[in-house]
Enzyme design. Structure first.
Site, PDB file in Angstrom:
ATOM      1  N   GLY A 162       0.814  -1.214   0.000  1.00 49.19           N
ATOM      2  CA  GLY A 162       0.000   0.000   0.000  1.00 49.19           C
ATOM      3  C   GLY A 162       0.844   1.259   0.000  1.00 49.19           C
ATOM      4  O   GLY A 162       1.823   1.388  -0.738  1.00 49.19           O
ATOM      5  N   GLY A 163       0.465   2.198   0.863  1.00 53.09           N
ATOM      6  CA  GLY A 163       1.183   3.468   0.955  1.00 53.09           C
ATOM      7  C   GLY A 163       2.642   3.313   1.328  1.00 53.09           C
ATOM      8  O   GLY A 163       3.451   4.196   1.062  1.00 53.09           O
ATOM      9  N   GLY A 394      20.076   9.498 -33.583  1.00 53.67           N
ATOM     10  CA  GLY A 394      19.568  10.236 -32.431  1.00 53.67           C
ATOM     11  C   GLY A 394      20.210   9.806 -31.132  1.00 53.67           C
ATOM     12  O   GLY A 394      20.297  10.593 -30.187  1.00 53.67           O
ATOM     13  N   ALA A 395      20.695   8.557 -31.078  1.00 52.26           N
ATOM     14  CA  ALA A 395      21.352   8.071 -29.866  1.00 52.26           C
ATOM     15  C   ALA A 395      22.680   8.793 -29.637  1.00 52.26           C
ATOM     16  O   ALA A 395      23.096   8.989 -28.492  1.00 52.26           O
ATOM     17  CB  ALA A 395      21.570   6.567 -29.949  1.00 52.26           C
TER      18      ALA A 395
END
Length: 488
Positions: A162-163, A394-395
């Site tokens: 949970g939290g 682009g790399a």
């Protein structure tokens, strides 16, 4: 007076016992240490000073309310630490439990000290209802407010649900034991109740899954001793607060062998970039983060002449070192941490491009790749790049190119730098112009001023030392704004 002192000793004894001898024994039978044993193992001997040991919630029977908070030393440097006690209501978070943690977080921020959370909690305390959920909100808010101001480290030592898992996700580094720890938003019992599905805790959120598959964890250890030792090591590489120098150590011997021997003569063959990192940095100084997640990129800390640096490197052994979604996320997160705490960044490049394909495009490679671009362009710390073998498309840009703001970019003589590799470039150019023979060369990039120098492998370490030394006083102004809008 003697009666009051005796009473005080009794209160201290009660607080130290947590949930009692029976529950402490059950903890031990699971192979888990007590909270006091954990603190003793984490901190320098005799340095822990507890704060608010007698605080108790309205609905609690136990002094301390299931969490020990205080200050101590790690390698003689002050830290704040809190340790949840699973023997008290399963380590669940109630109102007072949360107040103790948030009070310590505020203290850590005011005094510019790292904060370490030893997590062993079943989540919100059901008996206290919505008040416990409000407590989590207060913790999350501080995780965010103090992010980039003080280092925040989470150590998962039991089942956290949970939290109890969202606060770690907001901190800088998460470490986890392999034998006794689990992390999941919804636990197996709740899943079974809600859906009828039987789920194994280990498969749902064990250390292997959280490290290798989800990437939520930066380091795992076989037991608590291993993990707590790793926390102590990690803190030697990072400063106690922003805008301060990292803790320097004594200069160690360095292997003088030529790192160029690691690079295969055949450009089609792979090699282990970790050996390259070891060859360029101080002896036995590399501390890798997330070693089992997205192995096609390597991140971690090392030292050059005793000073700490962050390292991002393509790993040719995995996916040929290409960049995919997880690699971009992993590297971007690490770069932003280094930038927040003024840790210089060394980038070692051997990248054929972003991983192509329909699956990658549909999964959002554009958005994830943009995170890496954003992180490098945003970073104002000293940034040095060495292109080892290839940097295409682009790399090339994404891996801390000159265009993104690298302070120095170096390359080795046989490096290839271009829009794409020669094989593909020849085919495309030939189909358009009927000409071929495209030749990506490092000299061309150097002539255009995109490479600051072409180095032999043997002289690279010395040049890195001199380069980072020159950049120690770097001060880069940026436009005044609230914050940018990073592609998330």
């Amino acid at each position: 007076m003697n009666e009051s002192i005796n009473e005080l000793y009794e209160w201290r004894k009660q607080a130290a016992m947590g949930g009692g001898e029976k529950r402490l024994k059950a903890q031990e039978d699971k192979g888990k240490l007590s909270v006091n044993e954990r603190l003793d193992m984490l901190l320098d001997p005799g340095s822990f000073m507890e704060i608010q040991p007698f605080a108790k919630g309205h609905h609690s029977e136990h002094l301390g309310d299931g969490v020990i908070v205080g200050t101590g030393l790690i390698h003689d440097r002050p830290v704040c630490v809190y340790a949840q006690d699973a023997t008290v209501y399963g380590g669940s978070l109630g109102e007072m439990h949360a107040k103790k943690i948030t009070s310590l977080m505020d203290f850590a921020a005011k005094n510019q000290m790292p904060i370490i959370g030893l997590k062993d909690s079943g989540g919100a305390r059901i008996q206290e209802g919505v008040v416990s959920l409000e407590g989590y909100g207060q913790i999350f808010k501080r995780n965010v407010l103090y992010s980039g101001q003080i280092p925040q480290i989470s150590v998962i030592l039991g089942s956290c649900a949970g939290g109890a898992v969202y606060s770690p996700a907001l901190t800088d580094f998460v470490l986890m034991t392999e034998q006794t720890a689990h992390m999941f938003l919804t636990g197996p019992k709740v899943i079974e109740k809600a859906t009828g599905e039987t789920v194994c805790p280990e498969r749902l959120g064990g250390a292997f899954i959280q490290h290798q598959t989800s990437g939520n964890v930066h380091y795992t250890g076989k037991d608590e001793k291993d993990v707590l030792k790793a926390v102590r090591t990690l803190l030697t590489y990072i400063p106690t607060k922003q805008k301060t120098a990292c803790h320097a150590v004594e200069k160690t011997k360095h292997d003088p062998s030529d790192p160029g021997t690691i690079l295969p003569k055949d450009p089609a063959r792979t090699y282990d970039v970790k050996k390259m990192i070891t060859a360029l940095t101080d002896h036995v100084s590399f501390f890798e983060t997330q070693p089992c997640f997205s192995k096609n990129i390597v991140t971690g800390f090392a030292r050059l002449q005793g000073s700490s640096i962050g390292i991002v490197a393509n790993q040719p052994k995995v996916l040929a070192g290409s960049l995919d979604l997880d690699a971009a996320d992993k590297a971007a997160r690490f770069i932003r941490f280094c930038d927040a705490f003024h840790i210089p960044i060394l980038t070692l490049v051997d990248v054929p491009g972003f991983l192509p394909g329909e699956k990658a495009e549909h999964a959002g490679i554009i958005r994830h790749g943009a995170k890496l671009l954003y992180a490098y362009a945003e970073a104002t710390v000293p940034k040095v790049t060495v292109i080892l073998r290839k940097a295409f498309g682009g790399a090339y840009v994404a891996m801390n190119s000159k265009g993104l703001g690298a302070d120095f970019v170096y390359a080795w003589p046989e490096a290839e730098i271009d829009v794409m590799g020669k094989l593909f470039a020849d085919e495309i150019v030939k189909s358009v112009t009927h000409k071929s023979d495209v030749e990506p060369t490092v000299l061309k990039a150097a002539q255009l001023g995109l490479i600051d120098d072409i180095l032999t492998p043997a002289e690279t370490r010395e040049r890195l030392i001199r380069s980072f030394d020159l950049l120690r006083s770097k001060d880069e102004d940026r436009p005044l704004k609230k914050h940018g809008n990073m592609p998330l």
